[in-house]
Design a protein around this motif. Structure first.
Motif, short mmCIF file in Angstrom:
data_model
loop_
_atom_site.label_atom_id
_atom_site.label_comp_id
_atom_site.label_asym_id
_atom_site.label_seq_id
_atom_site.Cartn_x
_atom_site.Cartn_y
_atom_site.Cartn_z
N GLU A 40 7.50 -51.76 8.73
CA GLU A 40 6.72 -52.71 8.68
C GLU A 40 5.10 -52.23 8.96
O GLU A 40 5.11 -51.66 9.74
N ASP A 41 4.35 -52.41 7.70
CA ASP A 41 2.84 -51.99 8.39
C ASP A 41 2.17 -52.83 8.99
O ASP A 41 2.70 -54.08 9.31
N VAL A 96 -0.39 -54.98 8.55
CA VAL A 96 -0.59 -56.14 7.62
C VAL A 96 0.63 -57.13 7.86
O VAL A 96 0.50 -58.36 8.22
N THR A 97 1.65 -56.71 7.68
CA THR A 97 2.85 -57.35 7.63
C THR A 97 3.15 -57.77 9.19
O THR A 97 3.40 -58.81 9.53
N ILE A 98 2.94 -56.94 10.08
CA ILE A 98 2.98 -57.65 11.62
C ILE A 98 2.01 -58.57 11.95
O ILE A 98 2.37 -59.76 12.53
N LEU A 128 0.46 -60.63 9.68
CA LEU A 128 1.07 -61.93 9.25
C LEU A 128 2.19 -62.63 9.72
O LEU A 128 2.31 -63.88 10.06
N ARG A 129 2.99 -61.87 10.43
CA ARG A 129 4.33 -62.37 10.95
C ARG A 129 3.81 -62.96 12.20
O ARG A 129 4.27 -64.14 12.93
#
Length: 408
Positions: free
Chosen positions: A4-5, A7-9, A11-12
Motif C-alpha cells: 500500500e502506498d 495515499v492508501t494508508i 485514506l484508510r
C-alpha cells in the motif's frame, strides 16, 4: 498491506479516525440545506435565544445566557423538583437525544446533558410563567417575548419533544405539557390558535413539527406524482369569471375548494414573521417529509396564483389574505414576493391530489370559449378605458398650450 502506498494508508486511517455521518430514523432536527438557506439566511437563525446544540455558544446570543440560567435556577428550586433525577434521566436518554440531530455534535456527554437540561428548564419556565415581574426582562419587554416565541419554532433551534415532556412530567405540579406547548403556536390564520390537542403527542417531533400539525389539523386526501400546472394567475382567472371567496369556517389552512366557478380559500394573516414560520415549516418538510410536503404544496399553489402585485390584490380584496406588512401601496408587492420567494429551490416528488384536481379544473374553466371571450372583453375594456383617459389628458394639455399661445 505491505504494497500500500502512502495515499492508501492515509485514506484508510482517515476512515478509522472519523466515521462518516449517517442520519438515522431518529433524526428530526436538521440544519437547513444551503440552497434553501441562501435565499434568506436570517429566517433560520435565532435572534434572541439559542436552544439545543446547533447555535449553542453563538456570540450574538450570549446576552440571553444569563437569563436562561436564572430561569433554570428558578425551575430547579420549585417544589417536587429533583436535580439528580433530571441529570440521571438525561444521561440515560443522551444517545437517543443526540441521534435526533442531523449533524455531529462536538460536545462531551456531560456538556451535552448540561445544554439540554438548561435549555429544557428555560423553555418550561417560559411556558409556565403567566405574568411578568419587574425583574423579568423577558415579560417586561413584549418585543423580546415575541422574538423568543418565534425563535422557539425555528427548525435549527429545537429540542426533541419527548425530552421536554419527560422533564416536564417529572414535576407533578403542572398540567399536561401539550396544553402549555400549544401556547407557543402562533396564529397563522384568522381562525386563531390551535384548540385541539394531537391524539398522540409522541408523533410530535418538536415545536416546528407542532406548528406544522396546527396548520394541517388533519391529514389531507393523498398525493400523486406530478407537478402543479396552474396556467393562469388570480387576476387572469378573475377576468375569466372565477370568484375568489374567503372560507372563514375552515380550521385547516390548506383546505382549498373550487366549485361552480368559485375558488374558496381559508384566510391567512401575512405579517412580518410569516416568512419566518413558512420557511421553517417548508424546510422541515424538505428534510423530514419528502413525500408529505403539504404546506409546501400550499405555498407553491398560492405562489402560482400571485405572479404579480395585481394578483395579490385580488386575494387581499377578497379577504383571503389579511396583510399587515409593507404599507401604503406595498401590500400587494410584499405578499406576492413572499410566496414566490419561499417556493424557490424547493424539490418536490409528488403533489396534493386536491391541488392537482383544482389546478386542472381552473385551467379548464379559463380555457372554456365563453370564459376566454369574457377575459378578452375585460382586457379590451380596460385598454379602452386607459386609452380614453390618455385622450382626455392629451386634450387638456393641448388646450393649455393653445391658451398660453393666445395669452403670450
Amino acid at each position: 498491506m505491505e504494497n500500500e502506498d502512502h495515499v492508501t494508508i492515509e485514506l484508510r486511517q482517515a476512515f478509522l479516525d472519523k466515521q462518516p455521518l449517517i442520519q438515522t430514523k431518529s433524526c428530526s432536527i436538521y440544519k437547513v440545506p444551503d440552497d434553501i438557506r441562501q435565499l434568506n439566511k436570517e429566517a433560520y437563525i435565532p435572534m434572541a435565544v439559542s436552544i439545543g446544540p446547533f447555535h449553542h455558544g453563538d456570540p450574538r446570543l450570549q446576552k440571553m445566557e444569563d437569563h436562561k440560567l436564572l430561569y433554570y435556577k428558578h425551575f430547579i428550586q420549585r417544589p417536587n423538583v429533583s436535580l439528580p433525577e433530571f441529570v440521571s434521566c438525561l444521561r440515560m436518554l443522551e444517545p437517543q437525544i443526540r441521534a435526533c440531530y442531523s449533524e455531529k455534535i462536538d460536545l462531551t456527554v456531560d456538556e451535552f446533558v448540561k445544554v439540554i437540561l438548561v435549555d429544557s428548564a428555560f423553555i418550561i419556565e417560559f411556558l409556565i410563567r403567566d405574568e411578568w415581574t419587574e425583574r423579568d426582562i423577558i415579560f417586561k419587554q413584549p418585543c423580546l417575548w415575541n422574538r423568543i416565541k418565534y425563535d422557539l419554532i425555528l427548525l435549527e433551534n429545537q429540542l426533541p419533544f419527548f425530552v421536554l415532556e419527560e422533564i416536564f412530567n417529572l414535576v407533578h405540579e403542572f398540567p399536561p405539557f401539550m396544553q402549555r406547548a400549544l401556547s407557543l403556536v402562533p396564529p397563522a390564520s384568522n381562525n386563531k390558535t390551535l384548540k385541539q390537542l394531537p391524539h398522540d403527542s409522541s408523533s410530535i417531533l418538536h415545536f416546528t413539527d407542532l406548528f406544522r400539525y396546527s396548520l394541517l389539523k388533519q391529514r389531507p386526501s393523498g398525493r400523486k406524482s406530478g407537478s402543479l400546472a396552474l396556467g393562469h394567475s388570480a387576476s387572469k382567472l378573475a377576468e375569466a369569471g372565477v370568484k375568489f371567496i374567503v372560507n372563514k369556517s375552515s380550521s385547516n389552512m390548506i383546505d382549498l375548494e373550487f366549485k361552480n366557478g368559485t375558488l374558496t380559500i381559508p384566510p391567512i394573516q401575512v405579517e412580518d414573521v410569516t416568512e419566518i414560520w413558512l420557511r421553517n415549516v417548508v424546510a422541515l418538510e424538505q428534510c423530514h417529509y419528502p413525500q408529505e410536503h403539504y404546506i409546501t404544496d400550499y405555498v407553491r399553489f398560492l405562489g402560482n396564483l400571485m405572479n404579480t402585485n395585481k394578483d395579490a390584490g385580488v386575494l387581499i380584496k377578497a379577504g383571503i389574505i389579511d396583510c399587515i406588512v409593507g404599507g401604503g401601496n406595498n401590500y400587494e408587492s410584499s405578499v406576492a414576493k413572499l410566496f414566490n420567494d419561499v417556493r424557490k429551490n424547493i424539490l418536490v416528488t409528488s403533489t396534493n391530489v386536491d391541488y392537482l384536481r383544482i389546478s386542472q379544473e381552473l385551467n379548464a374553466y379559463y380555457e372554456h370559449p365563453w370564459h376566454k371571450r369574457l377575459a378578452a372583453l375585460k382586457r379590451w375594456k380596460g385598454a379602452v378605458s386607459i386609452g380614453g383617459i390618455l385622450l382626455v389628458i392629451l386634450t387638456i394639455i393641448q388646450t393649455v398650450f393653445t391658451i398660453l399661445q393666445v395669452v403670450l
